[in-house]
Motif scaffolding. Structure first.
Motif, PDB file in Angstrom:
ATOM      1  N   ASN A 155       0.770  -1.038   0.089  1.00 30.54           N
ATOM      2  CA  ASN A 155      -0.124   0.049   0.005  1.00 30.54           C
ATOM      3  C   ASN A 155       0.778   1.236   0.107  1.00 30.54           C
ATOM      4  O   ASN A 155       1.581   1.482   0.882  1.00 30.54           O
ATOM      5  CB  ASN A 155      -0.866  -0.151   1.313  1.00 30.54           C
ATOM      6  CG  ASN A 155      -1.833   1.119   1.301  1.00 30.54           C
ATOM      7  OD1 ASN A 155      -1.459   2.261   1.413  1.00 30.54           O
ATOM      8  ND2 ASN A 155      -3.229   0.870   1.140  1.00 30.54           N
ATOM      9  N   ASN A 188       0.179   5.222   0.177  1.00 28.87           N
ATOM     10  CA  ASN A 188      -0.802   6.111   0.474  1.00 28.87           C
ATOM     11  C   ASN A 188      -0.078   7.598   1.093  1.00 28.87           C
ATOM     12  O   ASN A 188      -0.764   8.317   1.718  1.00 28.87           O
ATOM     13  CB  ASN A 188      -1.824   5.747   1.379  1.00 28.87           C
ATOM     14  CG  ASN A 188      -3.000   6.497   1.285  1.00 28.87           C
ATOM     15  OD1 ASN A 188      -3.275   7.262   0.415  1.00 28.87           O
ATOM     16  ND2 ASN A 188      -3.712   6.705   2.507  1.00 28.87           N
ATOM     17  N   GLN A 210      -3.716   7.178  -4.171  1.00 29.70           N
ATOM     18  CA  GLN A 210      -3.398   5.735  -3.232  1.00 29.70           C
ATOM     19  C   GLN A 210      -2.947   4.713  -4.420  1.00 29.70           C
ATOM     20  O   GLN A 210      -3.475   4.792  -5.273  1.00 29.70           O
ATOM     21  CB  GLN A 210      -4.498   5.158  -2.544  1.00 29.70           C
ATOM     22  CG  GLN A 210      -4.078   4.082  -1.927  1.00 29.70           C
ATOM     23  CD  GLN A 210      -5.238   3.244  -1.061  1.00 29.70           C
ATOM     24  OE1 GLN A 210      -6.384   3.384  -1.527  1.00 29.70           O
ATOM     25  NE2 GLN A 210      -5.231   3.068   0.114  1.00 29.70           N
ATOM     26  N   VAL A 247      -2.035   0.511  -4.772  1.00 32.43           N
ATOM     27  CA  VAL A 247      -2.122  -0.826  -3.795  1.00 32.43           C
ATOM     28  C   VAL A 247      -1.589  -1.734  -4.905  1.00 32.43           C
ATOM     29  O   VAL A 247      -2.290  -1.872  -6.141  1.00 32.43           O
ATOM     30  CB  VAL A 247      -3.697  -0.952  -3.635  1.00 32.43           C
ATOM     31  CG1 VAL A 247      -3.642  -2.562  -3.089  1.00 32.43           C
ATOM     32  CG2 VAL A 247      -3.937   0.041  -2.350  1.00 32.43           C
TER      33      VAL A 247
END
Length: 322
Positions: free
Chosen positions: A53, A55, A70, A72
């Motif tokens: 992740n 972010n 973001q 992922v």
């Protein structure tokens, strides 16, 4: 035409540079190498899931108050290793990857997602037991990353997605790898280990429908860690802690360096392995950034988690002792 296209693409990267991730969101190839050599004729197989992740928005070492972007990456990794002798072994890593990017601005959300087979690795390894001491093992390896994944996936609008969102890189890379481990004299169940990987990246000569070339920056990864072996409820458990350093050099398009790519990171990685039997184990690890220094402004890793299972098939030939 190529010069005009190059400056156009560079302009896109500059204006949207905070969406770039310096390949931190890609398949963790170098991060998942190093299956053990358990002796001649032993086959080791590992199947892992990796969640990454991103972010956190950084400008250099400064964390910015912006969570509108973001990235992922979900990866499934299959490691297969075979030891031809007690010293010489081969290891392969096959991948499947799902990547997504979400940008939220002014109440609107832009979501982009790709999935597919990722690039693969083949690594030839040589083990030197009792290196500079009875309790020190040195492993050396050379190999290559094979461009098996697609690198020309289009968006819903029919535009080819940027390189950092593609499952594959479209280029052959070279790999040099080394690791060493030592069990401590005062506690043989405790092991100090370290590894280093250098990836020499190749060039994708068919980027943007053969209109440009793209090269991810070379990468260095180094790890040093400590692990122990404990017996809990008749089950062997191996807890450990690893410090990881990663440096990525800037990407290049048509041999022009791209802004907002490249940087260096330090991670702390607690991990644990549970030996269910002599041939079957499960492992989990959590990777947290403790230092980030990126070039320009970039998304940078927030957390990474992986878990998996490994098993080994020993050589069926047994030595009979009278």
């Amino acid at each position: 035409m190529r010069i005009l296209l190059t400056f156009l693409i560079l302009g896109i990267f500059i204006s949207q540079g905070i969406a770039q991730t310096c390949c931190s969101g890609g398949v963790p190839l170098s991060n998942n190498l190093g299956l053990p050599n358990d002796g001649k004729g032993v086959l080791v197989v590992g199947l892992n899931y990796d969640y990454n992740n991103l972010n956190t928005l950084n400008a250099g070492t400064v964390k910015l108050d912006d969570s509108s972007r973001q990235r992922v990456t979900n990866s499934v990794l299959l490691n297969v290793g075979y030891s031809f002798t007690d010293k010489f072994a081969i290891e392969t890593l096959l991948t499947w990857v799902n990547q997504s990017r979400t940008i939220t601005q002014f109440g609107n959300q832009n979501f982009t997602e790709t999935s597919g087979v990722g690039d693969a690795v083949i690594l030839f390894k040589y083990s030197i037991p009792a290196f500079l001491g009875n309790r020190i093992v040195l492993n050396l390896g050379v190999g290559a990353k094979l461009p098996l994944g697609d690198s020309d996936i289009l968006s819903d609008q029919g535009i080819q997605l940027t390189a950092d969102l593609q499952p594959g890189s479209g280029a052959w890379d070279g790999l040099v790898w080394a690791s060493a481990s030592k069990s401590l004299n005062f506690r043989p169940s405790t092991t100090v280990s370290g590894s280093i990987t250098y990836r020499f990246t190749g060039v994708n000569n068919a980027y943007l429908n053969n209109e440009a070339t793209y090269e991810f920056g070379d990468e260095i990864q180094a790890n040093i860690g400590f692990s122990d072996q404990l017996l809990v409820l008749n089950t062997i458990i191996n807890p450990g802690i690893v410090f990881k350093y990663r440096k990525a050099f800037g990407d290049r398009i048509d041999n022009q360096e791209i802004p907002n790519t490249g940087g260096q990171w330090v991670f702390l990685r607690p991990e644990i392995t549970v030996q269910l039997s002599s041939s079957l184990a499960i492992n989990s690890r959590l990777e947290l950034p403790i230092y980030s220094d990126v070039e320009g402004t970039q998304l940078t890793p927030t957390l990474r988690f992986s878990t998996g299972i490994s098993f080994k098939l020993p050589n069926k030939k047994k030595v009979l002792i009278n």
